[in-house]
Design an enzyme around this catalytic site. Structure first.
Site, short mmCIF file in Angstrom:
data_model
loop_
_atom_site.label_atom_id
_atom_site.label_comp_id
_atom_site.label_asym_id
_atom_site.label_seq_id
_atom_site.Cartn_x
_atom_site.Cartn_y
_atom_site.Cartn_z
N GLY A 114 26.37 2.79 -2.26
CA GLY A 114 27.75 2.60 -1.82
C GLY A 114 28.16 3.61 -0.77
O GLY A 114 27.40 3.97 0.13
N SER A 115 29.38 4.11 -0.90
CA SER A 115 29.98 4.93 0.16
C SER A 115 29.28 6.27 0.38
O SER A 115 29.41 6.87 1.45
CB SER A 115 31.46 5.18 -0.15
OG SER A 115 32.17 3.96 -0.15
N THR A 116 28.54 6.78 -0.63
CA THR A 116 27.84 8.04 -0.42
C THR A 116 26.71 7.91 0.60
O THR A 116 26.17 8.91 1.06
CB THR A 116 27.25 8.56 -1.75
OG1 THR A 116 26.52 7.51 -2.39
CG2 THR A 116 28.35 9.03 -2.69
N PHE A 117 26.38 6.66 1.00
CA PHE A 117 25.35 6.45 2.02
C PHE A 117 25.95 6.35 3.42
O PHE A 117 25.21 6.34 4.40
CB PHE A 117 24.55 5.18 1.71
CG PHE A 117 23.18 5.15 2.34
CD1 PHE A 117 22.11 5.79 1.73
CD2 PHE A 117 22.97 4.52 3.55
CE1 PHE A 117 20.85 5.78 2.30
CE2 PHE A 117 21.71 4.50 4.14
CZ PHE A 117 20.65 5.14 3.51
N SER A 124 37.08 6.13 3.47
CA SER A 124 35.92 5.34 3.03
C SER A 124 36.07 3.88 3.43
O SER A 124 35.99 2.97 2.60
CB SER A 124 35.75 5.46 1.50
OG SER A 124 34.44 5.10 1.10
#
Length: 618
Positions: free
Chosen positions: A332-335, A388
């Site tokens: 998800g958003s951590t990528f 994000s």
């Protein structure tokens, strides 16, 4: 002429003794007989001589037979009597953390055997056999068990009764001091894990047959086995060891220890913080990882729920695997920071560019929208990370050719087995090049970290690449074998250069604004510059997203001005409508970061300003 062989009694002369003198000799003198000496025949002397010669020849032949023909067999029999063999009991090497704290070791334990047919107490006659009741009365005091229980164990058996097992050396010594005949102590090694659950997910355990079942105990089994051989030593008649036959190195003791990169102090903080948060949010599981970005050393790898390797039989076998290196999930958003870095590397975007976030897009007939379904308007890339924005990421990554996008994901090793010593590590899943490039939706969802999967360990490695200037280092948890109390120093910087340092520096600056102004505000630590990114991803199973199931995560790089460490926290399926990366994972990362800064003695990035108290009038 009278004969020289004359009888002293006068009988041999043929003369009658005088009557007058015969009475006196009969009373005062004993009669003695003179034996005539006969000459020995020469044939007899020769026979005796030949007999003695034959005996000497036989004796010489026997000596020659014993010393020449039977010498090896006789020498072997003598050696068997004189030699004492010491057979090792199969101990394993010790495991310690990076500071030398014990993580796993072998301790000597004893099994107590009873042979009632030989029961005899000190001071008894050698032939006396004591009843079991007399013996268990003495043993019960040492074993802290009732005499009745011990008697019931013995029953009517006469030999080979196991009375107790797992006795520690002190208890075994007290049993020996009793001096009871018919009692045997059998030594054996037992694997002990002093830290309990703290390192169970990494170290693993041995079963009751001392067969490695999980973790490093299994993956490094050959390295953990001591190099032990049966040693033979000659002894004198009094039992004194003799130097004869001992070769150089025969008394060498294997004192090697396996040293980890993990720190028990930081591991404890991570385990407690993670366990508390998983319990509060009723999550399925959680993991927290800390890595040195320069050399890939992992300082903490905590996982919950866990188990006690000292009593592994009380736990579900599903807990014996470390899911943070074996289970795949969509990051998800951590990528998103990773994707922005590869877009900058490809020069598809520039640091000052902006995108128009309209809140929702349609790609190939598939709708894509932000997590809050809000439009953020024209925003720059720092703001894309702060809010994000999924739509903003799709627009940014649309400037990267699909073929190049796939190339970079493959170059990062998404679909390859990571180069690590962590047991059980697996490769991620990435669509094939043709599938990824032919369908526009594939690259669109990959722009915000979905449509492919990896392990938390892999995500940790990729953020370490952003932190260290673009080098992809190998995450590892061991520093190798060391002798005695010696400890290995930190390994030097390494890794394969994939991204340019200016590119990663730009992305780090953008991630720092997430902590300063975005969803990562809770990560602020006075005096330190920290870069971070939250993530709340849908959870998929068998290619289908599970309604309501999500994975919340947070990644932090600190200090942002001179990156040394990356912290990643992932919580699987927290319950509640307000479960996000910022509310579930971030608090754990903050507690870990605060402890890390103290343990590693990281100086503040800037002076810490303390509020001045108003002067109190005297």
């Amino acid at each position: 002429m009278p004969s020289p062989f004359r009888s002293r009694s006068g009988e041999s002369s043929g003369e009658a003794p005088s009557v007058k003198g015969s009475g006196r000799r009969a009373k005062g003198t004993a009669t003695r007989r003179v034996v005539e000496i006969q000459p020995i025949p020469a044939g007899r002397m020769l026979a005796v001589y030949l007999l003695l010669c034959a005996a000497l020849v036989g004796l010489a032949g026997r000596l020659a037979w014993l010393q020449v023909v039977q010498a090896p067999a006789l020498q072997a029999r003598a050696r068997a009597i004189q030699t004492h063999s010491i057979t090792p009991i199969g101990k394993r090497r010790t495991i310690v953390d990076r500071m030398g704290r014990l993580v796993a070791l072998d301790e000597e334990r004893f099994t107590l055997w009873a042979h009632p047919r030989y029961f005899n107490l000190p001071g008894d006659e050698p032939q006396r056999i004591r009843p079991p009741a007399d013996v268990v009365r003495e043993l019960s005091k040492v074993l802290a068990r009732s005499p009745g229980e011990l008697l019931q164990t013995i029953g009517s058996r006469r030999s080979g009764v196991k009375l107790a097992t797992g006795l520690d050396p002190e208890t075994a010594h007290r049993v020996r001091e009793l001096g009871i005949s018919g009692i045997d102590l059998e030594a054996y090694p037992q694997r002990v894990y002093p830290q309990g659950q703290l390192f169970a997910n990494v170290v693993g355990f041995l079963n009751l047959e001392r067969v490695a079942q999980a973790g490093l105990e299994q993956s490094r089994d050959r390295d953990l086995r001591r190099q032990e051989v049966t040693m033979s030593m000659r002894r004198g008649a009094d039992g004194t060891p003799l130097p004869d036959g001992l070769q150089a190195g025969a008394l060498y003791g294997d004192d090697l220890r396996l040293q980890l990169t993990l720190d028990a102090r930081l591991q404890q903080v991570a385990q407690q913080a993670l366990g508390k948060q998983v319990k509060q949010w009723k999550a399925k599981q959680g993991a927290a990882l800390v890595m040195n970005v320069r050399n890939g050393e992992i300082l903490a790898l905590a996982s919950t729920p866990s188990y006690d390797p000292n009593k592994f039989w009380n736990y579900n076998p599903g807990l014996f695997r470390e899911w943070s290196v074996q289970d795949l999930y969509e990051p998800g958003s951590t990528f998103k920071p990773i994707n922005l870095a590869l877009a900058l590397q490809e020069k598809a975007i520039r640091p000052g560019d902006k995108v128009n976030d309209v809140g929702q897009l349609s790609i190939g007939g598939w709708p894509i929208f932000n997590h809050d379904r809000r439009a953020n308007g024209v925003i720059d890339f720092p703001t894309v990370l702060q809010v994000s924005s999924n739509v903003g990421m799709v627009q940014a990554m649309s400037h990267v050719k699909r073929d190049r996008f796939w190339h970079w994901l493959h170059a990062f090793g998404i679909d390859e087995m990571p180069d690590t010593d962590l047991p059980g590590a697996v490769a991620g899943q990435l669509k094939s090049r043709s599938e990824f490039t032919s369908a526009p939706i594939e690259s669109a969802v990959a722009a915000f970290g979905q449509g492919f999967s990896l392990t938390p360990l892999k995500l940790l490695q990729l953020h370490g690449m952003l932190a260290n200037g673009g080098r992809l280092v190998s995450p590892h948890i061991t520093r190798g074998l060391r002798s005695g109390d010696a400890l290995a120093s930190s390994t030097p910087a390494s890794g394969v250069q994939l991204l340019d340092p200016p590119v990663t520096r730009t992305v780090l600056d953008w991630m720092e604004t997430v902590v300063q102004n975005g969803s990562g505000k809770g990560m602020k630590i006075p005096g330190y510059r920290i870069a971070g990114k939250t993530g709340t991803a849908q959870k998929a199973r068998n290619g289908v997203y599970i309604p309501g199931a999500r994975i919340c995560s947070f990644v932090a790089i600190l200090p942002a001005d001179d990156p040394g460490y990356v912290v990643l926290v992932v919580v699987d399926e927290p319950q509640g409508g307000s479960a996000y990366g910022s509310t579930v994972a971030l608090p754990v990362a903050r507690q870990i970061a605060e402890a890390l800064l103290v343990i590693e003695k990281v100086p503040p990035s800037k002076p810490i300003v303390k509020a001045n108290r108003a002067a109190t009038p005297s």
